[in-house]
Design a protein around this motif. Structure first.
Motif, PDB file in Angstrom:
ATOM      1  N   ILE A  54       0.850  -1.185   0.000  1.00 55.55           N
ATOM      2  CA  ILE A  54       0.000   0.000   0.000  1.00 55.55           C
ATOM      3  C   ILE A  54       0.889   1.239   0.000  1.00 55.55           C
ATOM      4  CG2 ILE A  54      -1.763   1.294   1.284  1.00 55.55           C
ATOM      5  CD1 ILE A  54      -2.418  -1.416   2.691  1.00 55.55           C
ATOM      6  N   ARG A  65      -4.070  10.009   1.361  1.00 53.85           N
ATOM      7  CA  ARG A  65      -4.683   9.121   0.384  1.00 53.85           C
ATOM      8  C   ARG A  65      -3.916   7.807   0.345  1.00 53.85           C
ATOM      9  NH1 ARG A  65      -3.151  12.151  -5.294  1.00 53.85           N
ATOM     10  NH2 ARG A  65      -0.959  12.405  -4.853  1.00 53.85           N
ATOM     11  N   TRP A  66      -4.573   6.768  -0.129  1.00 55.81           N
ATOM     12  CA  TRP A  66      -3.982   5.429  -0.131  1.00 55.81           C
ATOM     13  C   TRP A  66      -4.271   4.721  -1.455  1.00 55.81           C
ATOM     14  CZ3 TRP A  66      -7.087   1.182  -0.863  1.00 55.81           C
ATOM     15  CH2 TRP A  66      -8.458   1.408  -0.758  1.00 55.81           C
ATOM     16  N   LYS A  67      -3.434   3.728  -1.750  1.00 53.03           N
ATOM     17  CA  LYS A  67      -3.589   2.948  -2.972  1.00 53.03           C
ATOM     18  C   LYS A  67      -2.905   1.604  -2.783  1.00 53.03           C
ATOM     19  CE  LYS A  67      -3.927   2.406  -7.581  1.00 53.03           C
ATOM     20  NZ  LYS A  67      -5.175   2.159  -8.235  1.00 53.03           N
ATOM     21  N   VAL A  69      -1.048  -1.304  -4.513  1.00 50.96           N
ATOM     22  CA  VAL A  69      -0.295  -1.286  -5.769  1.00 50.96           C
ATOM     23  C   VAL A  69       0.048  -2.670  -6.303  1.00 50.96           C
ATOM     24  CG1 VAL A  69       0.628   1.033  -5.409  1.00 50.96           C
ATOM     25  CG2 VAL A  69       1.888  -0.935  -4.539  1.00 50.96           C
ATOM     26  N   GLU A  77      -8.805  -6.130  -0.405  1.00 52.57           N
ATOM     27  CA  GLU A  77      -9.046  -4.744  -0.816  1.00 52.57           C
ATOM     28  C   GLU A  77     -10.139  -4.106   0.034  1.00 52.57           C
ATOM     29  OE1 GLU A  77      -9.612  -3.792  -4.964  1.00 52.57           O
ATOM     30  OE2 GLU A  77      -8.360  -5.499  -5.536  1.00 52.57           O
ATOM     31  N   LYS A  91      -9.227   7.335  -1.201  1.00 50.43           N
ATOM     32  CA  LYS A  91      -8.589   6.460  -2.187  1.00 50.43           C
ATOM     33  C   LYS A  91      -7.831   7.305  -3.202  1.00 50.43           C
ATOM     34  CE  LYS A  91      -9.207   2.350  -4.777  1.00 50.43           C
ATOM     35  NZ  LYS A  91     -10.017   1.220  -5.092  1.00 50.43           N
ATOM     36  N   TRP A  92      -6.627   6.867  -3.513  1.00 47.46           N
ATOM     37  CA  TRP A  92      -5.733   7.557  -4.434  1.00 47.46           C
ATOM     38  C   TRP A  92      -6.204   7.264  -5.846  1.00 47.46           C
ATOM     39  CZ3 TRP A  92      -0.066   7.801  -2.701  1.00 47.46           C
ATOM     40  CH2 TRP A  92       0.691   8.609  -3.556  1.00 47.46           C
ATOM     41  N   LYS A  93      -6.613   8.285  -6.579  1.00 51.35           N
ATOM     42  CA  LYS A  93      -7.189   8.066  -7.905  1.00 51.35           C
ATOM     43  C   LYS A  93      -6.427   8.745  -9.032  1.00 51.35           C
ATOM     44  CE  LYS A  93     -11.782   7.400  -6.116  1.00 51.35           C
ATOM     45  NZ  LYS A  93     -13.175   7.764  -6.128  1.00 51.35           N
ATOM     46  N   LEU A  97       0.379   8.210  -9.607  1.00 51.11           N
ATOM     47  CA  LEU A  97       0.876   7.017  -8.934  1.00 51.11           C
ATOM     48  C   LEU A  97       1.407   5.998  -9.931  1.00 51.11           C
ATOM     49  CD1 LEU A  97       1.240   5.570  -6.263  1.00 51.11           C
ATOM     50  CD2 LEU A  97      -1.018   4.615  -6.534  1.00 51.11           C
ATOM     51  N   ASN A  98       0.860   5.963 -11.140  1.00 51.20           N
ATOM     52  CA  ASN A  98       1.289   4.971 -12.117  1.00 51.20           C
ATOM     53  C   ASN A  98       2.776   5.049 -12.401  1.00 51.20           C
ATOM     54  OD1 ASN A  98      -1.267   3.972 -12.314  1.00 51.20           O
ATOM     55  ND2 ASN A  98      -1.811   5.230 -14.076  1.00 51.20           N
TER      56      ASN A  98
END
Length: 103
Positions: A54, A65-67, A69, A77, A91-93, A97-98
């Motif tokens: 995460i 924020r979180w994601k 990966v 999830e 939530k990280w949108k 982040l990519n």
């Protein structure tokens, strides 16, 4: 399951130096707390050799924020989403982040 929570500090969200130090320390502390307190139950989820990774960071308004990966089951999830929601994390949108994991 091995749980890893990494604080991600993006250059565009870094404030002035004194505040940045405080915010970065807070982010590191929150990452540790998320792993060791709020998601500790996942450490015993079978199979034990699977990973949950995460990222947490700040958005442009300095909210956390979180994601997740990596690929994990929907049940995992959901547990992460529920815990993060209870903590007030969003939530990280963003596509930013990519770039961290080559997608």
């Amino acid at each position: 399951m091995t749980v890893t929570v990494l604080p991600i500090i993006e250059p565009e969200s870094i404030p002035a130096a004194p505040l940045a130090k405080v915010m970065n320390e807070r982010l590191r502390r929150l990452a540790t707390e998320l792993k060791e307190i709020h998601l500790v139950e996942l450490e015993s989820v079978e199979p034990l050799f699977e990973d949950l990774v995460i990222y947490i960071g700040y958005n442009n308004k300095y909210s956390i924020r979180w994601k997740i990966v990596n690929d994990v089951p929907l049940k995992i999830e959901t547990i992460v989403a529920d815990q993060c929601a209870l903590l007030g994390y969003i939530k990280w949108k963003t596509a930013t982040l990519n770039s961290f994991h080559g997608r």
